[in-house]
Scaffold this motif. Structure first.
Motif, PDB file in Angstrom:
ATOM      1  N   GLU A   1       0.857  -1.199   0.000  1.00 34.85           N
ATOM      2  CA  GLU A   1       0.000   0.000   0.000  1.00 34.85           C
ATOM      3  C   GLU A   1       0.887   1.241   0.000  1.00 34.85           C
ATOM      4  O   GLU A   1       1.766   1.386   0.844  1.00 34.85           O
ATOM      5  CB  GLU A   1      -0.911  -0.008   1.234  1.00 34.85           C
ATOM      6  CG  GLU A   1      -1.732   1.247   1.435  1.00 34.85           C
ATOM      7  CD  GLU A   1      -2.568   1.606   0.229  1.00 34.85           C
ATOM      8  OE1 GLU A   1      -2.311   2.673  -0.372  1.00 34.85           O
ATOM      9  OE2 GLU A   1      -3.477   0.822  -0.122  1.00 34.85           O
TER      10      GLU A   1
ATOM     11  N   SER B   1      -5.467   1.917   3.878  1.00 34.58           N
ATOM     12  CA  SER B   1      -4.592   1.126   4.742  1.00 34.58           C
ATOM     13  C   SER B   1      -5.393   0.478   5.874  1.00 34.58           C
ATOM     14  O   SER B   1      -5.196  -0.698   6.205  1.00 34.58           O
ATOM     15  CB  SER B   1      -3.486   2.008   5.336  1.00 34.58           C
ATOM     16  OG  SER B   1      -2.740   2.638   4.323  1.00 34.58           O
TER      17      SER B   1
ATOM     18  N   THR C   1       2.507  -0.562   4.489  1.00 33.16           N
ATOM     19  CA  THR C   1       1.974   0.742   4.086  1.00 33.16           C
ATOM     20  C   THR C   1       3.090   1.740   3.786  1.00 33.16           C
ATOM     21  O   THR C   1       4.271   1.421   3.887  1.00 33.16           O
ATOM     22  CB  THR C   1       1.063   1.302   5.195  1.00 33.16           C
ATOM     23  OG1 THR C   1       1.851   1.465   6.387  1.00 33.16           O
ATOM     24  CG2 THR C   1      -0.102   0.372   5.483  1.00 33.16           C
TER      25      THR C   1
END
Length: 347
Positions: free
Chosen positions: A53, A62, A86
């Motif tokens: 992500e 997220s 992330t």
């Protein structure tokens, strides 16, 4: 001479060995990269998947992906674990798509915009005033549009589509108010580098100015452009609301995010595990939408606190904008006509 050559080659060989070692470790970390029997549930093997992500840890996408991972773990009785990386730890959106295609990463999330380079039908989201509302977009996605796009993604992009995530609506913002079609004529508006969008904006009488996102703030400051277009969250996050103080709720574009999986990794799962992942991804859509609503509401509060003017677009004015870009729809009808029909049927 030979000794000298060996010294010169020592560093490149070491770097190459390290790279191979890293790739090898990645493959070992994900069971789907090392197992290929497609009977994951039957054999009871534990699976760890990596999801990339680009957005920060507390961004709605997220948060939804962590919820997705949680649901998958519950549904599989702890057998399938998804590690969510992330903030671009595994690369930006384009890199994520490319790495997931070849199976280096198991899963990823990217906006439908960059996905167009890998599966052309995603270009349908580039047409302004395509959807009447957010509900209209989701109805179209659930009533056949999503299925057609995921089919294209698998055939052309070697990726399996899992879910769509809301990215809000893109709106005009400018130094001068925009409430009617005549107000955009001659204005230099920053747009994404997108042929369909540029064609459409020219039909509106706009002077479309493609710039990278990082250039917009200074371009507004120096008067290189009169305004831009984006969702309210980005309008605030990038600081554009400090300069372009008029925000028109045109909602001319809705370009969702897409959660996808490597076809290579997908094919190594049992049908039962594929079902678990699909169901969990679908369940995460609602979680993401709710999180995105809160995120957008907070951004809009900042816009109002700043004293900026928020201008609604009337139904009549919206129709005037839509009618003006019709030639662009006609131009691309051969390519997107089947998708336009699905969207029209969902109105």
């Amino acid at each position: 001479m030979k000794k000298s050559l060996l010294k010169k080659l020592a560093v490149p060989i070491t770097v190459m060995s390290l790279a191979i070692s890293i790739i090898g470790c990645s493959a070992e970390e994900s069971s789907t990269s090392s197992k290929g029997d497609g009977k994951s549930k039957a054999t009871g093997e534990k699976i760890t998947l990596r999801l990339s992500e680009a957005q920060v840890d507390d961004y709605p996408d997220s948060l939804a992906e962590k919820e997705f991972a949680k649901i998958v773990e519950q549904k599989s009785d702890g057998r399938i674990k998804i590690d969510v990386y992330t903030a671009g730890q595994l690369g930006d959106e384009k890199t994520t798509i490319e790495q997931t295609q070849v199976g280096v990463i198991d899963m990823g999330r990217a906006n439908a915009g960059p996905l167009t380079q890998f599966a052309d039908k995603f270009g349908v989201f580039s047409f302004p005033f395509l959807f009447n509302s957010r509900d209209h977009m989701w109805k179209a996605i659930d009533n056949g549009l999503g299925e057609e796009l995921f089919k294209n993604l698998e055939e052309k992009g070697d990726l399996v589509g899992l879910a769509f995530y809301d990215a809000g609506a893109r709106n005009f913002y400018s130094k001068d108010p925009i409430s009617k079609l005549k107000d955009v004529k001659g204005k230099k508006i920053r747009v994404m580098q997108n042929d369909i969008l540029i064609d459409a904006f020219k039909e509106l009488g706009v002077s479309p100015t493609p710039l990278s996102a990082s250039e917009v703030y200074s371009a507004l400051q120096m008067g290189v452009i009169d305004g831009g277009e984006n969702n309210v969250s980005t309008y605030v996050a990038d600081g554009h609301y400090e300069i372009a103080k008029n925000f028109t709720e045109s909602e001319h574009l809705r370009i969702p995010g897409v959660l996808f999986m490597s076809k290579k990794a997908w094919d190594k799962l049992s049908s039962e595990d594929q079902k678990i992942i699909k169901e969990a991804a679908k369940e995460s859509e609602k979680f993401q939408q709710d999180a995105y609503d809160k995120y957008s509401d907070e951004a809009m509060k900042k816009v109002e606190e700043k004293g900026n003017k928020v201008i609604p677009l009337s139904k009549e004015d919206r129709e005037a904008f839509h009618d003006k870009v019709q030639p662009v729809y006609d131009k691309y009808k051969a390519q997107f006509g089947d998708l336009f029909k699905i969207i029209d049927d969902a109105r």
